[in-house]
Design a protein around this motif. Structure first.
Motif, PDB file in Angstrom:
ATOM      1  N   GLU A  82      53.821  18.683  38.957  1.00  0.00           N
ATOM      2  CA  GLU A  82      53.694  18.673  40.304  1.00  0.00           C
ATOM      3  C   GLU A  82      52.596  20.054  40.852  1.00  0.00           C
ATOM      4  OE1 GLU A  82      57.746  20.135  40.603  1.00  0.00           O
ATOM      5  OE2 GLU A  82      58.692  18.006  41.001  1.00  0.00           O
ATOM      6  N   SER A  83      52.803  20.609  39.840  1.00  0.00           N
ATOM      7  CA  SER A  83      52.036  21.548  40.285  1.00  0.00           C
ATOM      8  C   SER A  83      50.791  22.265  39.347  1.00  0.00           C
ATOM      9  CB  SER A  83      51.958  23.046  41.164  1.00  0.00           C
ATOM     10  OG  SER A  83      53.644  23.744  40.740  1.00  0.00           O
ATOM     11  N   ALA A  84      49.791  23.291  38.555  1.00  0.00           N
ATOM     12  CA  ALA A  84      49.457  24.037  37.537  1.00  0.00           C
ATOM     13  C   ALA A  84      49.405  25.054  37.909  1.00  0.00           C
ATOM     14  CB  ALA A  84      48.658  23.174  37.262  1.00  0.00           C
ATOM     15  N   TRP A  85      49.426  25.944  36.592  1.00  0.00           N
ATOM     16  CA  TRP A  85      50.134  28.097  36.869  1.00  0.00           C
ATOM     17  C   TRP A  85      48.998  27.968  35.957  1.00  0.00           C
ATOM     18  CZ3 TRP A  85      52.064  29.285  41.268  1.00  0.00           C
ATOM     19  CH2 TRP A  85      52.518  28.793  42.323  1.00  0.00           C
TER      20      TRP A  85
ATOM     21  N   LEU B 126      47.862  27.716  30.673  1.00  0.00           N
ATOM     22  CA  LEU B 126      48.343  26.520  31.229  1.00  0.00           C
ATOM     23  C   LEU B 126      49.452  26.385  31.324  1.00  0.00           C
ATOM     24  CD1 LEU B 126      46.716  25.040  33.969  1.00  0.00           C
ATOM     25  CD2 LEU B 126      46.860  24.026  32.024  1.00  0.00           C
ATOM     26  N   PHE B 127      50.676  26.289  32.337  1.00  0.00           N
ATOM     27  CA  PHE B 127      52.072  26.196  32.747  1.00  0.00           C
ATOM     28  C   PHE B 127      52.152  25.138  33.452  1.00  0.00           C
ATOM     29  CE2 PHE B 127      52.371  30.276  30.580  1.00  0.00           C
ATOM     30  CZ  PHE B 127      53.385  30.567  30.260  1.00  0.00           C
ATOM     31  N   LEU B 128      52.091  24.108  33.913  1.00  0.00           N
ATOM     32  CA  LEU B 128      52.249  22.785  34.512  1.00  0.00           C
ATOM     33  C   LEU B 128      53.911  23.075  34.850  1.00  0.00           C
ATOM     34  CD1 LEU B 128      50.594  19.600  32.276  1.00  0.00           C
ATOM     35  CD2 LEU B 128      49.634  21.614  34.048  1.00  0.00           C
TER      36      LEU B 128
ATOM     37  N   ILE C 292      49.189  33.041  38.349  1.00  0.00           N
ATOM     38  CA  ILE C 292      50.278  33.934  38.272  1.00  0.00           C
ATOM     39  C   ILE C 292      50.412  35.080  37.019  1.00  0.00           C
ATOM     40  CG2 ILE C 292      51.615  31.748  37.023  1.00  0.00           C
ATOM     41  CD1 ILE C 292      53.783  32.213  39.024  1.00  0.00           C
ATOM     42  N   ARG C 293      50.954  36.493  37.334  1.00  0.00           N
ATOM     43  CA  ARG C 293      51.502  36.412  36.075  1.00  0.00           C
ATOM     44  C   ARG C 293      52.622  36.273  35.286  1.00  0.00           C
ATOM     45  NH1 ARG C 293      52.630  40.891  39.223  1.00  0.00           N
ATOM     46  NH2 ARG C 293      54.402  42.084  37.699  1.00  0.00           N
TER      47      ARG C 293
ATOM     48  N   GLU D 159      56.211  36.826  36.182  1.00  0.00           N
ATOM     49  CA  GLU D 159      56.448  35.950  37.030  1.00  0.00           C
ATOM     50  C   GLU D 159      56.871  34.609  36.647  1.00  0.00           C
ATOM     51  OE1 GLU D 159      52.930  36.733  40.267  1.00  0.00           O
ATOM     52  OE2 GLU D 159      53.266  38.534  40.453  1.00  0.00           O
ATOM     53  N   LEU D 160      56.809  34.000  36.216  1.00  0.00           N
ATOM     54  CA  LEU D 160      56.787  32.760  35.826  1.00  0.00           C
ATOM     55  C   LEU D 160      57.961  32.544  36.330  1.00  0.00           C
ATOM     56  CD1 LEU D 160      54.644  31.909  33.699  1.00  0.00           C
ATOM     57  CD2 LEU D 160      54.724  30.861  36.028  1.00  0.00           C
ATOM     58  N   PRO D 161      59.721  32.849  35.038  1.00  0.00           N
ATOM     59  CA  PRO D 161      60.461  33.077  34.904  1.00  0.00           C
ATOM     60  C   PRO D 161      61.708  33.144  36.305  1.00  0.00           C
ATOM     61  CG  PRO D 161      59.864  34.283  33.589  1.00  0.00           C
ATOM     62  CD  PRO D 161      59.159  34.036  34.386  1.00  0.00           C
ATOM     63  N   ALA D 162      61.475  33.703  37.044  1.00  0.00           N
ATOM     64  CA  ALA D 162      62.506  34.487  38.655  1.00  0.00           C
ATOM     65  C   ALA D 162      61.508  32.895  39.743  1.00  0.00           C
ATOM     66  CB  ALA D 162      61.645  35.570  39.347  1.00  0.00           C
TER      67      ALA D 162
END
Length: 181
Positions: free
Chosen positions: A114-117, A124-126, A157-158, A161-164
């Protein structure tokens, strides 16, 4: 969820939850964290014993779920064993594909991009149809190809911030500390 687990839930519906005893690291490895390990420090600073038994890992994978609060757990018979997360609920393994890399979770589930962060540490998170995960370090070359070709365009992104943003908690035990005995 396994049928044996569903049957145990019906037979013993009020078994107390378990907190802090199971953890998932950034490489998709499971760790047992007994009282001694938990007293020595928080995860991932103190990891515990890596689970190497294939059948146990497969059982955890089949019964790995999230609740309505974004806390991930392993349904072990009638008991929920909440999972401490190092980075995210999933660790992604990638396989080169014609249009884009194929994404598979540490538990073997297929996922759709869906998106990359990209966080401040360069990880790298997906985001996928089954949730957020961290790309395994061994698969960063495949991921780099998707980024360089423009197939994936990471947004910055920090990490905190990812969990929220993606609706999960890194430490259910910490979040529920007031409820613990």
């Amino acid at each position: 969820m396994d049928e044996i687990v569903k049957a145990a839930l019906k037979k013993w519906p009020n078994v107390p939850h378990c907190w802090g005893w199971l953890a998932l690291d950034a490489r998709g490895d499971w760790y047992m964290r007994d009282d001694r390990v938990q007293a020595a420090g928080p995860f991932p600073k103190v990891k515990g014993s890596r689970i190497l038994h294939d059948k146990l890992r497969e059982f955890i994978h089949r019964n790995y779920l999230a609740d309505e609060s974004g806390d991930w757990f392993f349904q072990n018979g009638p008991q929920r064993v909440y999972v401490e997360l190092e980075a995210a609920p999933w660790t992604w393994r990638l396989a080169p594909g014609e249009a884009a890399p194929a994404i598979t979770s540490h538990s073997g589930r297929q996922a759709q991009f869906e998106s990359a962060w990209l966080d401040e540490q360069g990880r790298l998170f997906l985001a996928t149809d089954i949730g957020l995960g961290l790309v395994h370090t061994l698969d960063m070359e495949t991921a780099a190809g998707a980024v360089e070709s423009g197939t994936w365009v990471p947004q910055e992104i920090r990490f905190d911030e990812l969990p929220a943003r993606f609706g999960y908690r890194l430490s259910p035990a910490t979040a529920h500390a007031a409820q613990l005995p």
